[in-house]
Design a protein around this motif. Structure first.
Motif, PDB file in Angstrom:
ATOM      1  N   GLU A 146      -5.013 -10.232   7.965  1.00  0.00           N
ATOM      2  CA  GLU A 146      -3.623 -10.697   7.920  1.00  0.00           C
ATOM      3  C   GLU A 146      -3.079 -10.644   6.498  1.00  0.00           C
ATOM      4  O   GLU A 146      -1.929 -10.243   6.270  1.00  0.00           O
ATOM      5  N   GLN A 147      -3.905 -11.028   5.529  1.00  0.00           N
ATOM      6  CA  GLN A 147      -3.478 -10.957   4.132  1.00  0.00           C
ATOM      7  C   GLN A 147      -3.183  -9.515   3.724  1.00  0.00           C
ATOM      8  O   GLN A 147      -2.204  -9.250   3.018  1.00  0.00           O
ATOM      9  N   GLN A 148      -4.016  -8.595   4.187  1.00  0.00           N
ATOM     10  CA  GLN A 148      -3.790  -7.207   3.810  1.00  0.00           C
ATOM     11  C   GLN A 148      -2.531  -6.652   4.468  1.00  0.00           C
ATOM     12  O   GLN A 148      -1.773  -5.909   3.840  1.00  0.00           O
ATOM     13  N   ARG A 149      -2.272  -7.019   5.717  1.00  0.00           N
ATOM     14  CA  ARG A 149      -1.032  -6.587   6.361  1.00  0.00           C
ATOM     15  C   ARG A 149       0.180  -7.155   5.623  1.00  0.00           C
ATOM     16  O   ARG A 149       1.190  -6.459   5.445  1.00  0.00           O
ATOM     17  N   LEU A 150       0.080  -8.399   5.200  1.00  0.00           N
ATOM     18  CA  LEU A 150       1.166  -8.999   4.424  1.00  0.00           C
ATOM     19  C   LEU A 150       1.360  -8.247   3.113  1.00  0.00           C
ATOM     20  O   LEU A 150       2.500  -7.973   2.702  1.00  0.00           O
ATOM     21  N   SER A 151       0.270  -7.896   2.454  1.00  0.00           N
ATOM     22  CA  SER A 151       0.371  -7.155   1.196  1.00  0.00           C
ATOM     23  C   SER A 151       1.078  -5.821   1.392  1.00  0.00           C
ATOM     24  O   SER A 151       1.886  -5.393   0.554  1.00  0.00           O
ATOM     25  N   ILE A 152       0.778  -5.157   2.511  1.00  0.00           N
ATOM     26  CA  ILE A 152       1.384  -3.852   2.758  1.00  0.00           C
ATOM     27  C   ILE A 152       2.881  -3.984   3.006  1.00  0.00           C
ATOM     28  O   ILE A 152       3.689  -3.263   2.407  1.00  0.00           O
ATOM     29  N   VAL A 153       3.283  -4.908   3.871  1.00  0.00           N
ATOM     30  CA  VAL A 153       4.724  -5.015   4.153  1.00  0.00           C
ATOM     31  C   VAL A 153       5.466  -5.612   2.953  1.00  0.00           C
ATOM     32  O   VAL A 153       6.651  -5.316   2.754  1.00  0.00           O
ATOM     33  N   ARG A 154       4.788  -6.420   2.157  1.00  0.00           N
ATOM     34  CA  ARG A 154       5.429  -6.906   0.931  1.00  0.00           C
ATOM     35  C   ARG A 154       5.730  -5.737  -0.002  1.00  0.00           C
ATOM     36  O   ARG A 154       6.788  -5.675  -0.640  1.00  0.00           O
ATOM     37  N   ALA A 155       4.804  -4.776  -0.088  1.00  0.00           N
ATOM     38  CA  ALA A 155       5.047  -3.585  -0.892  1.00  0.00           C
ATOM     39  C   ALA A 155       6.191  -2.755  -0.335  1.00  0.00           C
ATOM     40  O   ALA A 155       6.899  -2.071  -1.080  1.00  0.00           O
ATOM     41  N   LEU A 156       6.388  -2.825   0.991  1.00  0.00           N
ATOM     42  CA  LEU A 156       7.467  -2.064   1.618  1.00  0.00           C
ATOM     43  C   LEU A 156       8.838  -2.704   1.429  1.00  0.00           C
ATOM     44  O   LEU A 156       9.858  -2.097   1.771  1.00  0.00           O
ATOM     45  N   ALA A 157       8.867  -3.917   0.889  1.00  0.00           N
ATOM     46  CA  ALA A 157      10.146  -4.610   0.686  1.00  0.00           C
ATOM     47  C   ALA A 157      11.086  -3.819  -0.209  1.00  0.00           C
ATOM     48  O   ALA A 157      12.311  -3.902  -0.070  1.00  0.00           O
ATOM     49  N   SER A 158      10.525  -3.038  -1.125  1.00  0.00           N
ATOM     50  CA  SER A 158      11.357  -2.269  -2.067  1.00  0.00           C
ATOM     51  C   SER A 158      11.754  -0.911  -1.508  1.00  0.00           C
ATOM     52  O   SER A 158      12.348  -0.098  -2.226  1.00  0.00           O
ATOM     53  N   ASN A 159      11.438  -0.649  -0.225  1.00  0.00           N
ATOM     54  CA  ASN A 159      11.733   0.639   0.408  1.00  0.00           C
ATOM     55  C   ASN A 159      11.175   1.820  -0.390  1.00  0.00           C
ATOM     56  O   ASN A 159      11.907   2.766  -0.724  1.00  0.00           O
ATOM     57  N   PRO A 160       9.875   1.798  -0.694  1.00  0.00           N
ATOM     58  CA  PRO A 160       9.306   2.930  -1.435  1.00  0.00           C
ATOM     59  C   PRO A 160       9.248   4.168  -0.561  1.00  0.00           C
ATOM     60  O   PRO A 160       9.132   4.078   0.668  1.00  0.00           O
ATOM     61  N   SER A 161       9.313   5.331  -1.182  1.00  0.00           N
ATOM     62  CA  SER A 161       9.100   6.558  -0.438  1.00  0.00           C
ATOM     63  C   SER A 161       7.634   6.981  -0.514  1.00  0.00           C
ATOM     64  O   SER A 161       7.203   7.871   0.220  1.00  0.00           O
ATOM     65  N   LEU A 162       6.867   6.327  -1.403  1.00  0.00           N
ATOM     66  CA  LEU A 162       5.446   6.603  -1.573  1.00  0.00           C
ATOM     67  C   LEU A 162       4.689   5.286  -1.612  1.00  0.00           C
ATOM     68  O   LEU A 162       5.000   4.402  -2.411  1.00  0.00           O
ATOM     69  N   LEU A 163       3.685   5.161  -0.739  1.00  0.00           N
ATOM     70  CA  LEU A 163       2.850   3.965  -0.702  1.00  0.00           C
ATOM     71  C   LEU A 163       1.407   4.380  -0.924  1.00  0.00           C
ATOM     72  O   LEU A 163       0.848   5.180  -0.169  1.00  0.00           O
ATOM     73  N   LEU A 164       0.798   3.835  -1.973  1.00  0.00           N
ATOM     74  CA  LEU A 164      -0.594   4.097  -2.295  1.00  0.00           C
ATOM     75  C   LEU A 164      -1.435   2.920  -1.814  1.00  0.00           C
ATOM     76  O   LEU A 164      -1.144   1.769  -2.150  1.00  0.00           O
ATOM     77  N   LEU A 165      -2.469   3.204  -1.049  1.00  0.00           N
ATOM     78  CA  LEU A 165      -3.322   2.171  -0.478  1.00  0.00           C
ATOM     79  C   LEU A 165      -4.755   2.391  -0.936  1.00  0.00           C
ATOM     80  O   LEU A 165      -5.337   3.452  -0.701  1.00  0.00           O
ATOM     81  N   ASP A 166      -5.325   1.373  -1.572  1.00  0.00           N
ATOM     82  CA  ASP A 166      -6.681   1.473  -2.109  1.00  0.00           C
ATOM     83  C   ASP A 166      -7.641   0.679  -1.225  1.00  0.00           C
ATOM     84  O   ASP A 166      -7.717  -0.544  -1.317  1.00  0.00           O
ATOM     85  N   GLU A 167      -8.356   1.376  -0.343  1.00  0.00           N
ATOM     86  CA  GLU A 167      -9.363   0.757   0.529  1.00  0.00           C
ATOM     87  C   GLU A 167      -8.797  -0.464   1.278  1.00  0.00           C
ATOM     88  O   GLU A 167      -9.346  -1.566   1.199  1.00  0.00           O
ATOM     89  N   PRO A 168      -7.707  -0.322   2.013  1.00  0.00           N
ATOM     90  CA  PRO A 168      -7.064  -1.498   2.614  1.00  0.00           C
ATOM     91  C   PRO A 168      -7.867  -2.164   3.723  1.00  0.00           C
ATOM     92  O   PRO A 168      -7.563  -3.300   4.091  1.00  0.00           O
ATOM     93  N   THR A 169      -8.886  -1.483   4.260  1.00  0.00           N
ATOM     94  CA  THR A 169      -9.658  -2.097   5.349  1.00  0.00           C
ATOM     95  C   THR A 169     -11.101  -2.381   4.955  1.00  0.00           C
ATOM     96  O   THR A 169     -11.945  -2.635   5.809  1.00  0.00           O
ATOM     97  N   ALA A 170     -11.399  -2.357   3.661  1.00  0.00           N
ATOM     98  CA  ALA A 170     -12.769  -2.612   3.220  1.00  0.00           C
ATOM     99  C   ALA A 170     -13.242  -3.979   3.697  1.00  0.00           C
ATOM    100  O   ALA A 170     -12.540  -4.978   3.550  1.00  0.00           O
ATOM    101  N   SER A 171     -14.421  -4.023   4.290  1.00  0.00           N
ATOM    102  CA  SER A 171     -15.079  -5.265   4.726  1.00  0.00           C
ATOM    103  C   SER A 171     -14.382  -5.963   5.890  1.00  0.00           C
ATOM    104  O   SER A 171     -14.684  -7.124   6.174  1.00  0.00           O
ATOM    105  N   LEU A 172     -13.455  -5.308   6.549  1.00  0.00           N
ATOM    106  CA  LEU A 172     -12.769  -5.926   7.688  1.00  0.00           C
ATOM    107  C   LEU A 172     -13.435  -5.517   8.998  1.00  0.00           C
ATOM    108  O   LEU A 172     -14.047  -4.451   9.098  1.00  0.00           O
ATOM    109  N   ASP A 173     -13.289  -6.375  10.017  1.00  0.00           N
ATOM    110  CA  ASP A 173     -13.871  -6.065  11.316  1.00  0.00           C
ATOM    111  C   ASP A 173     -13.015  -5.021  12.040  1.00  0.00           C
ATOM    112  O   ASP A 173     -11.901  -4.705  11.608  1.00  0.00           O
TER     113      ASP A 173
END
Length: 247
Positions: A146-173
């Motif tokens: 849930e924290q990682q999903r929040l981090s992703i949509v928080r990054a989308l708040a600025s309407n970027p055209s490029l989103l870089l994601l560094d291991e967003p699912t590491a250690s998740l089930d």
């Protein structure tokens, strides 16, 4: 164990648009060691590009160079017209000691979204992350996924055209991983370019339109995902996909 010879970059075999993100001879040295060693790549402004390779290849470091968080020793990063307002989400979420809603409101303010538009945009972000029912909860009390999903949509708040994601699912089930992969697909479908660093080869196969394979600080191969996983061209990529230890 596979002992790799010197990496010889294979030039892209995909047709690229004129709005490409271009990396030209990116080099980064530290204490006599070449962490990035002449990275050359052109990355299309659409779809999902996965950046994969063995540990220590320089994948996360390259994201930071692209974001100008780390200055290369030499080389040039050029953004085409298709790339504006790039955003980076780190492997470990960094959230404010506030509610989910307040974290997003803060991001919308920083992005200078007009006050009259914030409520609607915030609701969209909550829905995108499937966090509407948790909007008033403390952000740091959320589960890892849930924290990682929040981090992703928080990054989308600025309407970027490029989103870089560094291991967003590491250690998740698997359940949390699927939710984030769905969010990544939906974000890409909405027109945001994604560059995803992952150690998970199956994830790269599920998500990637094209693959950048990094080894020994160089792009050893860049091609369409289907071609990469079915018929890799470089010896290093063949060894990596076979599960060999690359030195």
């Amino acid at each position: 164990m596979s002992e790799s010879a010197e990496v010889v970059p294979i030039r892209p075999s995909i047709r690229l648009d004129t709005d490409a993100l271009t990396l030209t001879d990116i080099r980064l040295s530290h204490e006599g060691r070449n962490l990035l060693d002449g990275v050359i790549a052109e990355i299309s402004s659409n779809g999902i590009t996965t950046l994969i390779g063995p540990n220590g290849a320089g994948k996360s470091l390259l994201l930071r160079v692209i974001m100008d968080l780390v200055k290369p020793t030499s080389g040039v990063v050029e953004f085409g017209d298709g790339f504006e307002h790039p955003a980076l989400v780190f492997q470990r979420p960094i959230l404010l000691r506030r509610s989910v809603r307040a974290n997003l409101n803060h991001a919308l303010k920083l992005a200078k979204v007009p006050k009259a538009d914030r409520s609607g945009r915030l609701a969209e972000l909550l829905v995108a992350a499937d966090l509407t029912r948790l909007a008033e909860n403390p952000a740091r009390a959320l589960s890892g996924g849930e924290q990682q999903r929040l981090s992703i949509v928080r990054a989308l708040a600025s309407n970027p055209s490029l989103l870089l994601l560094d291991e967003p699912t590491a250690s998740l089930d698997p359940s949390a991983t699927k939710a984030i992969e769905d969010l990544i697909r939906n974000t890409s479908a909405a027109g945001v370019k994604i560059i995803l660093v992952t150690h998970n080869r199956a994830q790269a196969k599920r998500l990637a339109d094209d693959v950048l394979f990094l080894h020994q600080g160089k792009i050893a191969e860049h091609t369409l995902a289907e071609k990469f996983f079915q018929a890799p061209q470089s010896d290093a990529a063949k060894g990596y996909l076979a599960g060999d230890l690359l030195l």
